[in-house]
Design a protein around this motif. Structure first.
Motif, PDB file in Angstrom:
ATOM      1  N   VAL A  22       2.799  17.462  -2.669  1.00 13.25           N
ATOM      2  CA  VAL A  22       4.120  17.695  -2.077  1.00 13.25           C
ATOM      3  C   VAL A  22       4.068  17.490  -0.563  1.00 13.25           C
ATOM      4  CG1 VAL A  22       5.872  19.470  -1.620  1.00 13.25           C
ATOM      5  CG2 VAL A  22       4.960  19.180  -3.919  1.00 13.25           C
ATOM      6  N   LYS A  23       3.023  18.005   0.070  1.00 11.90           N
ATOM      7  CA  LYS A  23       2.862  17.828   1.514  1.00 11.90           C
ATOM      8  C   LYS A  23       2.749  16.345   1.884  1.00 11.90           C
ATOM      9  CE  LYS A  23       0.026  19.162   5.447  1.00 11.90           C
ATOM     10  NZ  LYS A  23      -1.168  19.893   5.896  1.00 11.90           N
ATOM     11  N   ALA A  24       1.976  15.606   1.101  1.00  9.14           N
ATOM     12  CA  ALA A  24       1.814  14.168   1.362  1.00  9.14           C
ATOM     13  C   ALA A  24       3.141  13.429   1.210  1.00  9.14           C
ATOM     14  CB  ALA A  24       0.760  13.578   0.435  1.00  9.14           C
ATOM     15  N   LEU A  25       3.911  13.790   0.194  1.00 10.52           N
ATOM     16  CA  LEU A  25       5.224  13.167   0.004  1.00 10.52           C
ATOM     17  C   LEU A  25       6.173  13.510   1.159  1.00 10.52           C
ATOM     18  CD1 LEU A  25       5.683  13.581  -3.833  1.00 10.52           C
ATOM     19  CD2 LEU A  25       5.564  11.417  -2.579  1.00 10.52           C
ATOM     20  N   GLN A  26       6.102  14.739   1.629  1.00  9.15           N
ATOM     21  CA  GLN A  26       6.935  15.141   2.770  1.00  9.15           C
ATOM     22  C   GLN A  26       6.549  14.356   4.030  1.00  9.15           C
ATOM     23  OE1 GLN A  26       6.202  19.367   2.708  1.00  9.15           O
ATOM     24  NE2 GLN A  26       8.001  19.783   1.453  1.00  9.15           N
ATOM     25  N   GLN A  27       5.248  14.157   4.225  1.00  4.37           N
ATOM     26  CA  GLN A  27       4.791  13.379   5.379  1.00  4.37           C
ATOM     27  C   GLN A  27       5.278  11.927   5.295  1.00  4.37           C
ATOM     28  OE1 GLN A  27       0.582  14.064   4.991  1.00  4.37           O
ATOM     29  NE2 GLN A  27       0.584  15.713   6.512  1.00  4.37           N
ATOM     30  N   ALA A  28       5.205  11.370   4.097  1.00  2.00           N
ATOM     31  CA  ALA A  28       5.671   9.988   3.918  1.00  2.00           C
ATOM     32  C   ALA A  28       7.174   9.907   4.165  1.00  2.00           C
ATOM     33  CB  ALA A  28       5.338   9.515   2.500  1.00  2.00           C
ATOM     34  N   SER A  29       7.908  10.876   3.661  1.00  2.00           N
ATOM     35  CA  SER A  29       9.349  10.893   3.863  1.00  2.00           C
ATOM     36  C   SER A  29       9.695  11.028   5.354  1.00  2.00           C
ATOM     37  CB  SER A  29       9.966  12.032   3.068  1.00  2.00           C
ATOM     38  OG  SER A  29      11.366  12.092   3.274  1.00  2.00           O
ATOM     39  N   ALA A  30       8.998  11.898   6.042  1.00  2.00           N
ATOM     40  CA  ALA A  30       9.257  12.102   7.472  1.00  2.00           C
ATOM     41  C   ALA A  30       8.937  10.843   8.286  1.00  2.00           C
ATOM     42  CB  ALA A  30       8.450  13.291   7.986  1.00  2.00           C
ATOM     43  N   ALA A  31       7.949  10.108   7.831  1.00  2.00           N
ATOM     44  CA  ALA A  31       7.566   8.882   8.539  1.00  2.00           C
ATOM     45  C   ALA A  31       8.656   7.816   8.461  1.00  2.00           C
ATOM     46  CB  ALA A  31       6.253   8.335   7.977  1.00  2.00           C
ATOM     47  N   GLU A  41       4.198  16.959 -10.422  1.00  7.17           N
ATOM     48  CA  GLU A  41       4.276  18.109 -11.330  1.00  7.17           C
ATOM     49  C   GLU A  41       2.885  18.583 -11.769  1.00  7.17           C
ATOM     50  OE1 GLU A  41       7.176  19.593 -11.913  1.00  7.17           O
ATOM     51  OE2 GLU A  41       8.137  18.073 -10.646  1.00  7.17           O
ATOM     52  N   GLU A  42       1.904  18.314 -10.956  1.00  2.00           N
ATOM     53  CA  GLU A  42       0.510  18.707 -11.225  1.00  2.00           C
ATOM     54  C   GLU A  42       0.433  20.209 -11.513  1.00  2.00           C
ATOM     55  OE1 GLU A  42      -3.374  19.263 -11.631  1.00  2.00           O
ATOM     56  OE2 GLU A  42      -2.592  17.234 -11.398  1.00  2.00           O
ATOM     57  N   LYS A  43      -0.362  20.568 -12.506  1.00  2.00           N
ATOM     58  CA  LYS A  43      -0.495  21.977 -12.881  1.00  2.00           C
ATOM     59  C   LYS A  43      -1.278  22.798 -11.862  1.00  2.00           C
ATOM     60  CE  LYS A  43       0.025  21.168 -17.782  1.00  2.00           C
ATOM     61  NZ  LYS A  43      -0.551  21.254 -19.112  1.00  2.00           N
ATOM     62  N   ASP A  44      -2.303  22.206 -11.269  1.00  2.00           N
ATOM     63  CA  ASP A  44      -3.108  22.924 -10.287  1.00  2.00           C
ATOM     64  C   ASP A  44      -2.288  23.108  -9.008  1.00  2.00           C
ATOM     65  OD1 ASP A  44      -4.981  22.888  -7.807  1.00  2.00           O
ATOM     66  OD2 ASP A  44      -6.289  23.472  -9.484  1.00  2.00           O
ATOM     67  N   VAL A  45      -2.112  24.355  -8.617  1.00  2.00           N
ATOM     68  CA  VAL A  45      -1.241  24.663  -7.483  1.00  2.00           C
ATOM     69  C   VAL A  45      -1.747  24.058  -6.177  1.00  2.00           C
ATOM     70  CG1 VAL A  45      -2.295  26.904  -6.953  1.00  2.00           C
ATOM     71  CG2 VAL A  45       0.107  26.492  -6.378  1.00  2.00           C
ATOM     72  N   ASP A  46      -3.043  24.026  -5.967  1.00  2.00           N
ATOM     73  CA  ASP A  46      -3.579  23.459  -4.728  1.00  2.00           C
ATOM     74  C   ASP A  46      -3.347  21.952  -4.666  1.00  2.00           C
ATOM     75  OD1 ASP A  46      -4.521  25.925  -3.720  1.00  2.00           O
ATOM     76  OD2 ASP A  46      -6.333  25.763  -4.929  1.00  2.00           O
ATOM     77  N   VAL A  47      -3.572  21.283  -5.778  1.00  2.00           N
ATOM     78  CA  VAL A  47      -3.345  19.839  -5.827  1.00  2.00           C
ATOM     79  C   VAL A  47      -1.854  19.548  -5.665  1.00  2.00           C
ATOM     80  CG1 VAL A  47      -3.525  17.759  -7.256  1.00  2.00           C
ATOM     81  CG2 VAL A  47      -5.394  19.418  -7.225  1.00  2.00           C
ATOM     82  N   ARG A  48      -1.012  20.290  -6.387  1.00  2.00           N
ATOM     83  CA  ARG A  48       0.435  20.082  -6.307  1.00  2.00           C
ATOM     84  C   ARG A  48       0.928  20.300  -4.872  1.00  2.00           C
ATOM     85  NH1 ARG A  48       1.970  23.416 -10.008  1.00  2.00           N
ATOM     86  NH2 ARG A  48       2.481  25.135  -8.631  1.00  2.00           N
ATOM     87  N   THR A  49       0.407  21.321  -4.213  1.00  2.00           N
ATOM     88  CA  THR A  49       0.795  21.586  -2.825  1.00  2.00           C
ATOM     89  C   THR A  49       0.411  20.420  -1.919  1.00  2.00           C
ATOM     90  OG1 THR A  49       0.594  23.971  -3.161  1.00  2.00           O
ATOM     91  CG2 THR A  49       0.492  23.183  -0.886  1.00  2.00           C
ATOM     92  N   ALA A  50      -0.775  19.884  -2.120  1.00  2.00           N
ATOM     93  CA  ALA A  50      -1.224  18.735  -1.323  1.00  2.00           C
ATOM     94  C   ALA A  50      -0.366  17.506  -1.594  1.00  2.00           C
ATOM     95  CB  ALA A  50      -2.692  18.431  -1.610  1.00  2.00           C
ATOM     96  N   VAL A  98       0.842  -1.201   0.000  1.00  2.00           N
ATOM     97  CA  VAL A  98       0.000   0.000   0.000  1.00  2.00           C
ATOM     98  C   VAL A  98       0.878   1.251   0.000  1.00  2.00           C
ATOM     99  CG1 VAL A  98      -1.628   1.355   1.386  1.00  2.00           C
ATOM    100  CG2 VAL A  98      -2.016  -1.088   1.059  1.00  2.00           C
ATOM    101  N   ALA A  99       1.879   1.262   0.855  1.00  2.00           N
ATOM    102  CA  ALA A  99       2.768   2.427   0.935  1.00  2.00           C
ATOM    103  C   ALA A  99       3.497   2.654  -0.387  1.00  2.00           C
ATOM    104  CB  ALA A  99       3.780   2.234   2.068  1.00  2.00           C
ATOM    105  N   SER A 100       3.948   1.587  -1.000  1.00  2.00           N
ATOM    106  CA  SER A 100       4.658   1.701  -2.274  1.00  2.00           C
ATOM    107  C   SER A 100       3.754   2.234  -3.374  1.00  2.00           C
ATOM    108  CB  SER A 100       5.223   0.331  -2.663  1.00  2.00           C
ATOM    109  OG  SER A 100       5.912   0.414  -3.882  1.00  2.00           O
ATOM    110  N   ARG A 101       2.559   1.706  -3.464  1.00  3.10           N
ATOM    111  CA  ARG A 101       1.608   2.164  -4.495  1.00  3.10           C
ATOM    112  C   ARG A 101       1.214   3.614  -4.274  1.00  3.10           C
ATOM    113  NH1 ARG A 101      -3.048  -2.195  -4.801  1.00  3.10           N
ATOM    114  NH2 ARG A 101      -3.931  -0.615  -6.181  1.00  3.10           N
ATOM    115  N   ALA A 102       0.948   3.979  -3.026  1.00  2.94           N
ATOM    116  CA  ALA A 102       0.556   5.353  -2.727  1.00  2.94           C
ATOM    117  C   ALA A 102       1.684   6.322  -3.068  1.00  2.94           C
ATOM    118  CB  ALA A 102       0.168   5.482  -1.255  1.00  2.94           C
ATOM    119  N   THR A 103       2.900   5.970  -2.713  1.00  4.07           N
ATOM    120  CA  THR A 103       4.046   6.831  -3.003  1.00  4.07           C
ATOM    121  C   THR A 103       4.247   6.982  -4.506  1.00  4.07           C
ATOM    122  OG1 THR A 103       5.084   6.150  -0.940  1.00  4.07           O
ATOM    123  CG2 THR A 103       6.505   7.166  -2.564  1.00  4.07           C
ATOM    124  N   ALA A 104       4.085   5.907  -5.242  1.00  7.89           N
ATOM    125  CA  ALA A 104       4.246   5.974  -6.702  1.00  7.89           C
ATOM    126  C   ALA A 104       3.222   6.908  -7.331  1.00  7.89           C
ATOM    127  CB  ALA A 104       4.131   4.574  -7.302  1.00  7.89           C
TER     128      ALA A 104
END
Length: 66
Positions: free
Chosen positions: A56-65, A45-54, A32-38
């Motif tokens: 990036v935040k999710a990737l940072q949370q996964a990295s911190a974990a 590189e999402e064009k919508d800034v709000d989606v891209r921000t979310a 699950v973690a691998s699929r979600a991260t992928a």
């Protein structure tokens, strides 16, 4: 899916569960973690800034974990 993740986490953390169930829970959580991260990385590189921000935040949370 959240219920499945919670159930797998509970099984893995419970030393009274059979080792096979705990092993399978660890395997499931890893997949699950691998699929979600992928998926998140593919959308980094999402064009919508709000989606891209979310994303990036999710990737940072996964990295911190880790």
């Amino acid at each position: 899916m959240p219920d499945s993740i919670d159930q797998a986490g509970a099984s893995l953390a419970n030393p009274k569960e059979p080792w096979v169930k705990r092993r399978d829970a660890a395997d499931f959580l890893g997949r699950v973690a691998s699929r979600a991260t992928a998926v998140l990385k593919a959308c980094a590189e999402e064009k919508d800034v709000d989606v891209r921000t979310a994303v990036v935040k999710a990737l940072q949370q996964a990295s911190a974990a880790l």
